[in-house]
Scaffold this motif. Structure first.
Motif, mmCIF file in Angstrom:
data_model
loop_
_atom_site.group_PDB
_atom_site.id
_atom_site.type_symbol
_atom_site.label_atom_id
_atom_site.label_comp_id
_atom_site.label_asym_id
_atom_site.label_seq_id
_atom_site.Cartn_x
_atom_site.Cartn_y
_atom_site.Cartn_z
ATOM 1 N N TRP A 253 43.933 45.002 33.708
ATOM 2 C CA TRP A 253 44.797 43.739 34.152
ATOM 3 C C TRP A 253 43.772 42.553 33.785
ATOM 4 O O TRP A 253 42.626 42.779 33.666
ATOM 5 N N PRO A 254 44.261 41.365 34.077
ATOM 6 C CA PRO A 254 43.307 40.092 33.395
ATOM 7 C C PRO A 254 42.657 39.863 34.508
ATOM 8 O O PRO A 254 42.661 38.565 34.858
ATOM 9 N N TRP A 255 41.625 40.612 34.719
ATOM 10 C CA TRP A 255 40.457 40.471 36.032
ATOM 11 C C TRP A 255 39.179 39.698 35.597
ATOM 12 O O TRP A 255 38.464 39.332 36.185
ATOM 13 N N THR A 256 39.282 39.443 34.160
ATOM 14 C CA THR A 256 38.021 38.928 33.617
ATOM 15 C C THR A 256 38.228 38.204 32.120
ATOM 16 O O THR A 256 39.261 38.841 31.525
ATOM 17 N N LYS A 257 37.620 37.112 31.914
ATOM 18 C CA LYS A 257 37.752 36.754 30.510
ATOM 19 C C LYS A 257 36.309 36.899 29.577
ATOM 20 O O LYS A 257 36.314 36.249 28.989
ATOM 21 N N LEU A 258 35.771 38.060 29.923
ATOM 22 C CA LEU A 258 34.397 38.245 29.460
ATOM 23 C C LEU A 258 34.166 38.155 27.848
ATOM 24 O O LEU A 258 33.135 37.646 27.651
ATOM 25 N N MET A 259 35.110 38.453 27.130
ATOM 26 C CA MET A 259 34.653 38.700 25.770
ATOM 27 C C MET A 259 35.067 37.463 25.079
ATOM 28 O O MET A 259 34.739 36.955 23.942
#
Ligand SMILES: NC(=O)C1=CN([C@@H]2O[C@H](COP(=O)(O)OP(=O)(O)OC[C@H]3O[C@@H](n4cnc5c(N)ncnc54)[C@H](O)[C@@H]3O)[C@@H](O)[C@H]2O)C=CC1
Ligand SMILES: C[N+](C)(C)CC(=O)CC(=O)[O-]
Length: 489
Positions: A253-259
Motif C-alpha cells: 500500500w502507499p504507506w511510504t514515499k521512501l524511494m
C-alpha cells in the motif's frame, strides 16, 4: 595512563573527548578551528553535569585534556585515535595520511563517519588494517551505541582491541556483519528523515507535529525495546507471525514515499527552518542540549532500574568500575576495623528537586543501595536471595545535615551496630568530600522469602556479620545513634 587522540573537535569530536576524559583517559585534541577549545569546553560542561551520575558507581578520576597545534603532536603516544572531521571522503583520506605518518602502527584509528564504508576510508593506505569505522550517536558522552564496521583488512586483533576499548568507556560496540553505506542506524534515520521531509513539504504536518508523533508514541517505545521486539508484542499472544499476517499487506500500500526523495529547494529549506524556529527558537541550542541530556539520563536510569536495554548496559559497566571505586563484593580486602565503604557515586540529575538539591527520598535510596552493598559483602548476594533468604527493613531514620547537589561525589560509610541472629542494625554516614551531609540508621531482619517470616541467616552470613559487628564495637558510638524526631508526646 591510557591516551586517546581526537582529530576534529566539533559536535562529535567534543563528545568523544568528553567520553574518554571522564572515563579516565588522557585526551589530546587537534582541530584547526581557533574556537575549538571553547566549543569543546561547552560540550565538556554538559558531559560533566550528566555522565558521572548516569550509573550508580563513581567513574575513575578524569584524565588530562590537552590541545595541540599539529596532527603529528596530537597522535604521539595515543593508542586510540578518533577521527571526526567533516563528512567529506577526500578530507578524511587526507587526514589519515597525516595521522598514519606519525601514529604508532598498532594504534587503532576509529572514524566517526556517518555514512562512508571502511573500505573507502582504507583505500590507498599503507596500513589500512588500523582503520575502522566507529560511528557514534550524539551526544557521544551519553549514548552508548557505536557501530563498529570493519573489512577483511582489519585483523581479529584490531577488532578485539576496538571492542575492548569501546566497552571500557561504557559504550556498546555493534559489530556489523558486512559494510554498507550509512551502516545500520543511519539508514533508519535517513528513512524517517526522508518521510518527514515529504510530510512537511506536502503540508500534512509541521516539524512540531512530527516530533510529537515520535515523542508521544513510538519513540519512547523504540527507546526500550527497539523495532522487532515491539512488533512481536504488538502481534498479541500469537506474536510476530500474526503481526506480519496483519500488517504484511501494507508493504504494497502507499504507506511510504521512501524511494522518492523530495527536492531540497530553498522553499522547502525555509519552510522547515521556519517551522523549527517557531517550535524551538525560544531556547538556545545549549539549553536544548541540557534538556535533552536531563531527559536521556532520566530515561536511561529508569531503564537501569529495570535492568533493561541501555540501562542494563550501564549496570554492566558499573560492575567494571566497582573495584577502582573501592567497593567490595565480599569480605576479602575489607578493613573491618573501620566503617565500610558501601557507596561511591555521583548525585545524578534526576535525584534533585525544586529546591535545587538532592531530594530527601534519594538519601533513603542511597542508604538502601548502601545496605544492599553490605548484604553483598557478607554473602547475602543474588544467589543467596534466589535460594530464599534475604533481609527486610523494619525501621529507618534519616538525618539531613547538609546539602548535596547534582554532580557531587558522595560516599557512604557503614558501621554495623548489631549483627547476629536475625538482626542487622546499620549506621550509614554520607559524605561529600570530608563533609558529613547525612546519617541513616536502619534495622533489618533476616527473612525466609517462602514463608515471609523472620528466620535465622545461613551460618556464613552470620559469621561475617558478627565479625564486622565485633570489630565495629571498638569504634566510638556514632553521634546521633538512636535519635528519634523531636520529643515524645
Ligand atoms: N553531528 C552528528 O549528529 C553526527 C556526526 N557524525 C560524523 O562525525 C563527523 C564530524 O561531524 P560533526 O562533529 O557533526 O561536524 P562539526 O562540523 O561539528 O565538526 C567538525 C570539526 O572538524 C574540524 N576540522 C576541519 N578540518 C579538519 C582537519 N583537517 N583536521 C582536524 N579537524 C578538522 C572542524 O574545525 C570542526 O571543528 C562526520 O564524519 C559526521 O558524519 C557522526 C554521528 C553523528
Ligand atoms: C544525521 N547524522 C547522519 C549525522 C546522524 C548520525 O550520524 C547519528 C546521530 O547521532 O544521529
Amino acid at each position: 595512563m591510557k591516551t586517546a587522540a581526537i582529530i576534529g573537535g566539533g559536535v562529535i569530536g567534543g563528545g568523544w573527548a568528553a567520553r574518554f576524559l571522564l572515563n579516565g583517559w588522557d585526551v589530546r585534541v587537534f582541530d584547526p578551528d581557533p574556537e575549538a577549545e571553547r566549543k569543546i569546553g561547552e560540550v565538556l560542561g554538559n558531559a560533566r553535569r550528566s555522565l558521572p551520575g548516569l550509573g550508580n558507581v563513581a567513574l575513575p578520576p578524569e584524565g588530562t585534556l590537552t590541545f595541540h597545534g599539529t596532527v603529528a603532536e596530537a597522535v604521539t603516544g595515543a593508542e586510540w585515535i578518533q577521527e571526526s572531521v567533516p563528512e567529506r571522503l577526500d578530507m578524511k583520506q587526507r587526514v589519515y595520511g597525516e595521522i598514519q605518518a606519525h601514529c604508532a602502527p598498532d594504534a587503532v584509528i576509529g572514524s566517526s563517519t556517518s555514512g562512508f564504508k571502511p573500505s573507502e576510508l582504507q583505500a590507498g593506505r599503507d596500513n589500512p588494517g588500523q582503520i575502522v569505522v566507529t560511528h557514534p550517536f550524539n551526544p557521544v558522552y551519553l549514548l552508548p551505541l557505536i557501530e563498529l564496521v570493519t573489512t577483511p583488512a582489519n585483523t581479529q586483533g584490531v577488532i578485539d582491541r576496538a571492542k575492548e576499548i569501546i566497552s571500557s568507556v561504557g559504550m556498546y560496540p555493534l559489530h556489523l556483519k558486512k559494510e554498507i553505506d550509512a551502516h545500520v542506524a543511519d539508514r533508519f534515520l535517513e528513512a524517517v528523515w526522508r518521510e518527514a521531509l515529504w510530510l512537511v513539504k506536502d503540508g500534512i504536518a509541521t516539524t512540531e507535529e512530527i516530533d510529537n508523533a515520535i515523542r508521544y508514541g513510538f519513540g519512547i517505545r523504540w527507546a526500550q525495546m527497539g523495532l522487532f521486539e515491539t512488533y512481536r508484542v504488538a502481534g498479541g499472544e500469537a506474536g510476530m507471525k500474526h503481526f506480519m499476517a496483519q500488517f504484511g499487506p501494507a508493504l504494497k500500500w502507499p504507506w511510504t514515499k521512501l524511494m522518492d526523495v523530495p527536492e531540497f529547494t530553498d522553499e522547502l529549506v525555509d519552510l522547515i527552518a521556519g517551522q523549527s524556529d517557531d517550535q524551538s527558537g525560544h531556547m538556545s541550542i545549549r539549553e536544548l542540549e541540557r534538556a535533552r541530556d536531563d531527559n536521556l539520563v532520566g530515561m536511561m536510569r529508569a531503564l537501569g532500574a529495570n535492568d533493561f536495554g541501555a540501562g542494563a548496559l550501564q549496570n554492566a559497566h558499573d560492575l567494571t568500575l566497582e573495584t577502582e571505586a573501592g567497593l567490595s563484593r565480599g569480605m576479602d580486602g575489607v578493613d573491618v576495623t573501620q566503617p565500610i565503604l558501601t557507596q561511591s557515586r555521583v548525585v545524578p540529575l534526576d535525584w534533585t528537586d525544586y529546591n535545587g538539591h538532592m531530594n530527601e527520598a534519594r538519601y533513603l535510596e542511597a542508604y538502601s543501595q548502601a545496605t544492599d552493598r553490605l548484604m553483598i559483602i557478607i554473602g547475602c548476594d543474588a544467589d543467596y536471595i534466589a535460594n530464599g533468604g534475604s533481609y527486610f527493613t523494619a525501621e529507618s531514620h534519616v538525618r539531613y545535615l547538609d546539602e548535596a547537589h547534582a554532580g557531587d561525589a558522595i560516599e557512604v560509610k557503614t558501621t554495623v551496630i548489631q549483627g547476629g541472629g536475625k538482626k542487622m542494625h546499620l549506621w550509614h554516614e554520607m559524605f561529600v568530600g570530608d563533609r558529613l551531609v547525612s546519617t541513616g540508621e536502619t534495622m533489618l531482619l533476616h527473612v525466609d522469602l517462602k514463608t515471609r517470616k523472620t528466620s535465622a541467616p545461613a551460618p556464613h552470613i552470620e559469621t561475617n556479620l558478627v565479625k564486622i559487628a565485633e570489630a565495629h564495637a571498638a569504634l566510638d558510638a556514632p553521634e546521633g545513634l538512636g535519635r528519634g524526631v523531636g520529643a515524645p508526646r
